[in-house]
Scaffold this motif. Structure first.
Motif, PDB file in Angstrom:
ATOM      1  N   GLY A   1     -22.121 -49.215 -18.514  1.00  0.00           N
ATOM      2  CA  GLY A   1     -23.108 -50.150 -19.052  1.00  0.00           C
ATOM      3  C   GLY A   1     -22.396 -51.356 -19.632  1.00  0.00           C
ATOM      4  N   THR A   2     -23.172 -52.206 -20.282  1.00  0.00           N
ATOM      5  CA  THR A   2     -22.627 -53.414 -20.883  1.00  0.00           C
ATOM      6  C   THR A   2     -21.482 -53.086 -21.840  1.00  0.00           C
ATOM      7  N   THR A   3     -21.695 -52.044 -22.647  1.00  0.00           N
ATOM      8  CA  THR A   3     -20.707 -51.670 -23.651  1.00  0.00           C
ATOM      9  C   THR A   3     -19.362 -51.369 -23.003  1.00  0.00           C
TER      10      THR A   3
ATOM     11  N   HIS B   1     -24.591 -58.700 -30.293  1.00  0.00           N
ATOM     12  CA  HIS B   1     -24.813 -57.255 -30.388  1.00  0.00           C
ATOM     13  C   HIS B   1     -23.489 -56.600 -30.802  1.00  0.00           C
TER      14      HIS B   1
ATOM     15  N   SER C   1     -21.901 -54.388 -29.567  1.00  0.00           N
ATOM     16  CA  SER C   1     -21.004 -54.124 -28.435  1.00  0.00           C
ATOM     17  C   SER C   1     -20.253 -55.379 -27.993  1.00  0.00           C
TER      18      SER C   1
ATOM     19  N   THR D   1     -23.488 -63.862 -25.821  1.00  0.00           N
ATOM     20  CA  THR D   1     -24.631 -63.312 -25.105  1.00  0.00           C
ATOM     21  C   THR D   1     -25.437 -64.438 -24.469  1.00  0.00           C
TER      22      THR D   1
ATOM     23  N   VAL E   1     -28.745 -63.969 -23.644  1.00  0.00           N
ATOM     24  CA  VAL E   1     -30.035 -63.850 -24.333  1.00  0.00           C
ATOM     25  C   VAL E   1     -29.843 -62.892 -25.507  1.00  0.00           C
TER      26      VAL E   1
ATOM     27  N   ASN F   1     -30.763 -60.096 -28.058  1.00  0.00           N
ATOM     28  CA  ASN F   1     -31.688 -58.958 -28.092  1.00  0.00           C
ATOM     29  C   ASN F   1     -32.494 -58.918 -29.380  1.00  0.00           C
TER      30      ASN F   1
ATOM     31  N   ASP G   1     -22.349 -61.706 -22.056  1.00  0.00           N
ATOM     32  CA  ASP G   1     -23.097 -60.469 -22.194  1.00  0.00           C
ATOM     33  C   ASP G   1     -24.486 -60.738 -21.605  1.00  0.00           C
TER      34      ASP G   1
ATOM     35  N   ALA H   1     -26.801 -58.423 -20.849  1.00  0.00           N
ATOM     36  CA  ALA H   1     -27.682 -57.245 -20.961  1.00  0.00           C
ATOM     37  C   ALA H   1     -29.157 -57.630 -21.046  1.00  0.00           C
ATOM     38  N   GLN H   2     -29.457 -58.699 -21.796  1.00  0.00           N
ATOM     39  CA  GLN H   2     -30.861 -59.083 -21.982  1.00  0.00           C
ATOM     40  C   GLN H   2     -31.267 -60.229 -21.064  1.00  0.00           C
TER      41      GLN H   2
ATOM     42  N   SER I   1     -26.431 -53.938 -18.004  1.00  0.00           N
ATOM     43  CA  SER I   1     -26.736 -52.501 -17.957  1.00  0.00           C
ATOM     44  C   SER I   1     -27.882 -52.222 -16.995  1.00  0.00           C
TER      45      SER I   1
ATOM     46  N   HIS J   1     -30.040 -49.760 -17.087  1.00  0.00           N
ATOM     47  CA  HIS J   1     -31.272 -49.218 -17.687  1.00  0.00           C
ATOM     48  C   HIS J   1     -32.205 -50.286 -18.247  1.00  0.00           C
ATOM     49  N   LYS J   2     -31.706 -51.502 -18.402  1.00  0.00           N
ATOM     50  CA  LYS J   2     -32.585 -52.564 -18.896  1.00  0.00           C
ATOM     51  C   LYS J   2     -33.232 -53.346 -17.756  1.00  0.00           C
TER      52      LYS J   2
HETATM   53  N1  PMP Z   1     -25.673 -56.531 -25.476  1.00  0.00           N
HETATM   54  C1  PMP Z   1     -26.968 -56.760 -25.701  1.00  0.00           C
HETATM   55  C2  PMP Z   1     -27.434 -58.169 -25.942  1.00  0.00           C
HETATM   56  C3  PMP Z   1     -27.857 -55.687 -25.704  1.00  0.00           C
HETATM   57  O1  PMP Z   1     -29.155 -55.905 -25.950  1.00  0.00           O
HETATM   58  C4  PMP Z   1     -27.388 -54.378 -25.470  1.00  0.00           C
HETATM   59  C5  PMP Z   1     -28.315 -53.189 -25.482  1.00  0.00           C
HETATM   60  N2  PMP Z   1     -29.177 -53.146 -26.588  1.00  0.00           N
HETATM   61  C6  PMP Z   1     -26.019 -54.210 -25.236  1.00  0.00           C
HETATM   62  C7  PMP Z   1     -25.207 -55.305 -25.240  1.00  0.00           C
HETATM   63  C8  PMP Z   1     -25.421 -52.860 -24.992  1.00  0.00           C
HETATM   64  O2  PMP Z   1     -25.897 -52.315 -23.812  1.00  0.00           O
HETATM   65  P1  PMP Z   1     -25.640 -50.776 -23.484  1.00  0.00           P
HETATM   66  O3  PMP Z   1     -26.046 -50.014 -24.699  1.00  0.00           O
HETATM   67  O4  PMP Z   1     -26.540 -50.512 -22.309  1.00  0.00           O
HETATM   68  O5  PMP Z   1     -24.192 -50.648 -23.147  1.00  0.00           O
END
Ligand code: PMP
Length: 407
Positions: free
Chosen positions: A94-96, A124, A126, A172, A174, A176, A201, A203-204, A224, A226-227
């Motif tokens: 995932g992104t993390t 975030h 991460s 990032t 966007v 979150n 990043d 993810a969003q 990621s 799952h998003k």
């Molecule tokens: N960056 C952002 C902006 C996120 O919204 C998220 C998930 N909430 C993450 C990173 C981390 O993604 P993941 O938990 O799927 O690794």
């Protein structure tokens, strides 16, 4: 006008038909994770029931089928992001994991005391903690770009913070927690003028906006599965080939090697060098299926729908006395963070839950942002392609109920 039929789309997501406390589920926590269409779940099920075998290994039909499906997913991701080469698409958790990989394999070997990593106030955890870890290990310094009251990056401050000691910009696309869409294309351009590489990043961003990596010119990009209506446990690290080629592997094991002796190992070529061990085969294939699903509707259509719903939801929430929206950037994705004068965010969320409405309350993995804003938590409603006005109306009725209870 919209070319997709929301009611038909909702039918593709069986979970949206279920009830919670005997009320229809209203799912507004899409920034945490999105629901999955039947197509994605069917695809994963078919893989396990009909195609399951390990990839890149067996010289038999089933293994070749599994390998083709896995590699076809990589091609789908490449096309979806408009990356130049499939070698630049690494499957990760995932992104993390993607950000940690870049921190450890790209940034850490470069850093010495006095060097800087540049992030923003709205990151975030991460996109904070991995940089903190390697800064602590190398003596480099983490620098944080300020934001304004609307939740937008202060562009003048950003410009002055770009300097020759800065070794990477990690921001990032966007937020979150605020919904802010950052002008990353322009920021990447500015960073590149000073030869500073950039990690985005995504993810969003990926669920809501068309991402063209060649136009963006990001050096690294993470998101990621799952998003984006895909499974958990799978995500993507994109890296420019010339950067990935120079990086040492993240983990050692099977698949990432070309030749091993007890004395020495030759690493495999890209992208396999960064995919040690049996990968999340079903997850990768499920992600490919989710991207097919998005493509069939069209991200431009999805963005249009979500933007219209965001405008409606913003109007409706603004009409509630004592409710304050947190994050009022000019360019926003479908994320509505707010606080209420009467009730703590967790109480808001708990009361909404009793009506079957799922939103998030808390710091949203952005504790430094919350500290900057001087608040402990927000309540957050976040939109996806299947949300409709009825969802927003239910949210509004729930918030009026909160006010009634806390009067
Ligand atoms: N960056 C952002 C902006 C996120 O919204 C998220 C998930 N909430 C993450 C990173 C981390 O993604 P993941 O938990 O799927 O690794």
């Amino acid at each position: 006008s919209l070319t997709f039929d929301i009611d038909a789309v909702r039918e593709n997501f069986p979970i949206l038909g279920r009830r919670v406390y005997d009320q229809p589920l209203v799912y507004l926590d899409n920034a945490a994770t999105s629901q999955k269409p039947r197509e994605v779940v069917d695809c994963i099920q078919t893989y396990y029931l009909q195609t399951n075998a390990n990839v890149h290994r067996g010289v038999y039909h089933l293994s070749e089928e599994a390998t083709s499906a896995y590699e076809a997913s990589r091609d789908k991701v490449q096309r979806f992001l408009n990356a130049k080469s499939r070698k630049e698409i690494i499957f990760v958790r995932g992104t993390t994991e993607a950000i940690n990989l870049v921190a450890h394999c790209y940034a850490k070997p470069l850093l010495s005391p006095g060097d800087e990593i540049l992030i923003s106030t709205m990151e975030h955890h991460s996109n904070i903690v991995p940089w903190q870890i390697i800064c602590n290990q190398t003596g480099a310094t983490l620098k944080v770009i300020p934001i304004n009251d609307a939740g937008e990056i202060e562009q003048d401050a950003f410009t002055t913070m770009l300097n020759p000691r800065c070794r990477l910009l990690a921001i990032t696309q966007v937020s979150n927690a605020l919904g802010t869409i950052n002008p990353v294309r322009q920021m990447i351009k500015q960073a590149h003028q000073q030869s500073i590489p950039v990690l985005i990043d995504g993810a969003q961003a990926v669920p809501h906006l068309q991402v063209d990596l060649q136009a963006l010119d990001a050096d690294f990009y993470a998101f990621s599965g799952h998003k984006v209506y895909g499974p958990t446990g799978i995500g993507i690290l994109y890296g420019k080939q010339e950067l990935l080629e120079k990086m040492k592997p993240y983990q050692g094991g099977g698949d990432m090697i070309s030749r091993v002796t007890f004395a020495h190992t030759d690493y495999n070529e890209l992208p396999y060098r960064f995919e040690a061990g049996t990968p999340n085969i079903a997850g990768s294939i499920g992600l490919g299926s989710a991207l097919d699903y998005i493509n069939a509707i069209g991200l431009d259509q999805i963005a249009r729908h979500e933007q219209a719903l965001l405008v409606y939801a913003t109007e409706q929430l603004s009409s509630i006395d004592g409710l304050r929206l947190i994050g009022t950037a000019k360019h926003k994705a479908g994320i509505l963070s707010f606080v209420m004068a009467e009730a703590h965010a967790h109480d808001v969320s708990t009361i909404l839950d009793q009506s079957g409405i799922a939103i998030r309350a808390g710091h949203h993995c952005t504790m430094p942002l919350m500290a900057h804003l001087g608040i402990a938590a927000t309540a957050r409603a976040s939109l996806a392609l299947y949300n409709n006005r009825a969802d927003i109306d239910a949210l509004l009725a729930g918030l009026h109920e909160v006010k009634r209870i806390f009067k």
